[in-house]
Design a protein around this motif. Structure first.
Motif, short mmCIF file in Angstrom:
data_model
loop_
_atom_site.label_atom_id
_atom_site.label_comp_id
_atom_site.label_asym_id
_atom_site.label_seq_id
_atom_site.Cartn_x
_atom_site.Cartn_y
_atom_site.Cartn_z
N UNK A 125 14.60 -10.92 3.52
CA UNK A 125 14.62 -9.58 3.06
C UNK A 125 15.87 -9.16 3.66
N UNK A 126 16.43 -9.09 4.64
CA UNK A 126 17.51 -8.71 5.23
C UNK A 126 18.62 -9.23 5.05
N UNK A 127 18.82 -10.46 4.90
CA UNK A 127 20.21 -11.17 4.66
C UNK A 127 20.15 -11.72 3.19
N UNK A 128 20.82 -11.50 2.15
CA UNK A 128 20.85 -11.74 1.00
C UNK A 128 21.48 -13.32 0.67
N UNK A 129 22.21 -13.74 1.74
CA UNK A 129 22.63 -15.29 1.32
C UNK A 129 21.27 -16.45 1.63
N UNK A 130 20.59 -15.70 2.63
CA UNK A 130 19.40 -16.52 3.11
C UNK A 130 18.42 -16.62 1.80
N UNK A 131 18.24 -15.42 1.14
CA UNK A 131 17.38 -15.39 -0.03
C UNK A 131 17.91 -16.19 -1.25
N UNK A 132 19.01 -16.31 -1.35
CA UNK A 132 19.64 -16.97 -2.27
C UNK A 132 19.30 -18.53 -2.24
N UNK A 133 19.45 -18.89 -1.01
CA UNK A 133 19.42 -20.24 -0.49
C UNK A 133 17.86 -20.83 -0.80
N UNK A 134 16.93 -19.74 -0.34
CA UNK A 134 15.45 -20.38 -0.15
C UNK A 134 14.52 -19.98 -1.34
N UNK A 135 15.10 -18.79 -2.18
CA UNK A 135 14.14 -18.53 -3.36
C UNK A 135 13.96 -19.48 -4.18
#
Length: 295
Positions: A125-135
């Motif tokens: 929720x806080x770091x967008x790059x992590x969300x893009x990788x794991x979504x």
């Protein structure tokens, strides 16, 4: 004619209202606030009475319907018979054994799910790059029903305790994870801008602003996850187990011990209610800063 001395000694009053002494009335209580507290107490009592009335009505219908022939008492015994069987199971110790077996599995899986899902949700929720990788992976797995993977867990981990705990973890992770992500992303931007204008570091901003604001949504996920973990575990125990509430229900149904079956179902409902109340009380203790809208 008045003398100059008398004129100097006479007080000068620009307005008679200013010379009038102001008498302040001593306020006795605050009627508005008292009425608010009374109204709040009445509303809470009204809600409690309504909830109790619904439960009492449900219990009366359950007790009366089999006795007057609306349903077959063989398949739906009266509530008094079910409660009597429940106390018999408590007296001989069987019910405690099954409750302990189910709770131990559910609590292990739920605790591991919390340890995994809350930090991962905060990170996504806080770091967008992590969300893009794991979504993409999250979308794939969260749409797969946990019970559909039960044979996979059994084949890989065996029919013992490990497969059941792993299934509970899988079922409990996603409600916590998704609600944590939603809670972090939906924090009021004005709060974040105000905190940054005060010079807070990113870590302090996350600690003091983002995490407290997301806490209610996180606890919503915890409550949903707790309910899901119990339900999935009961289904897993019906398939393969030698103890637990799911095993009790299935064994009672196979042996045509219908009151014992309903006693197990009633126990599951009570365990879920207690579990939910514990989480609600923890949330209230951690969220004392929130303003009660009913006050």
């Amino acid at each position: 004619m008045s003398s100059p001395v008398a004129e100097r000694e006479k007080p000068v009053v620009a307005d008679e209202r200013l010379a009038t002494p102001v008498v302040r009335r001593k306020s006795v209580g605050r009627p508005g606030r008292t009425r608010g507290v009374g109204a709040r107490g009445l509303s809470v009592g009204k809600v409690a009475v309504q909830s109790s009335a619904v439960l009492i009505l449900f219990a009366i219908v359950w007790e009366v319907a089999p006795r007057v022939g609306l349903v077959d008492p063989t398949f739906l015994p009266p509530l008094s018979t079910v409660v009597e069987t429940l106390f018999d199971l408590l007296a001989n110790g069987q019910l405690q054994q099954h409750i302990f077996a189910s709770l131990s599995r559910a609590l292990q899986g739920f605790a591991i799910a919390v340890v995994i899902a809350v930090p991962l949700g905060l990170l996504i929720g806080w770091y967008r790059p992590v969300a893009q990788w794991l979504n993409p992976a999250l979308e794939l797995f969260r749409n797969t029903a946990p019970l559909a993977l039960l044979p996979v867990f059994v084949l890989i981990l065996g029919i013992g305790e490990t497969s059941k705990v792993a299934l509970v973890i899988y079922a409990a992770v996603f409600p916590i994870l998704l609600n944590t992500i939603s809670g972090v992303r939906n924090v009021d931007p004005l709060l974040i801008k105000s905190a940054r204008s005060l010079g807070l570091s990113p870590f302090r901003l996350f600690q003091k602003v983002v995490l407290p604001a997301a806490l209610p949504t996180i606890f919503t996920g915890l409550r949903l996850s707790a309910a899901a973990s119990i339900l999935v575990l009961i289904a897993a125990e019906m398939v393969g187990a030698n103890a637990g509430l799911g095993f009790l229900i299935m064994a009672s149904q196979l042996n045509f011990q219908i009151p014992a079956m309903y006693a197990g179902i009633l126990t599951i409902a009570l365990v879920g209610v207690v579990f939910n109340l514990i989480l609600v009380n923890i949330e209230r203790r951690l969220s004392r800063w929130r303003v009660d809208p009913t006050s």
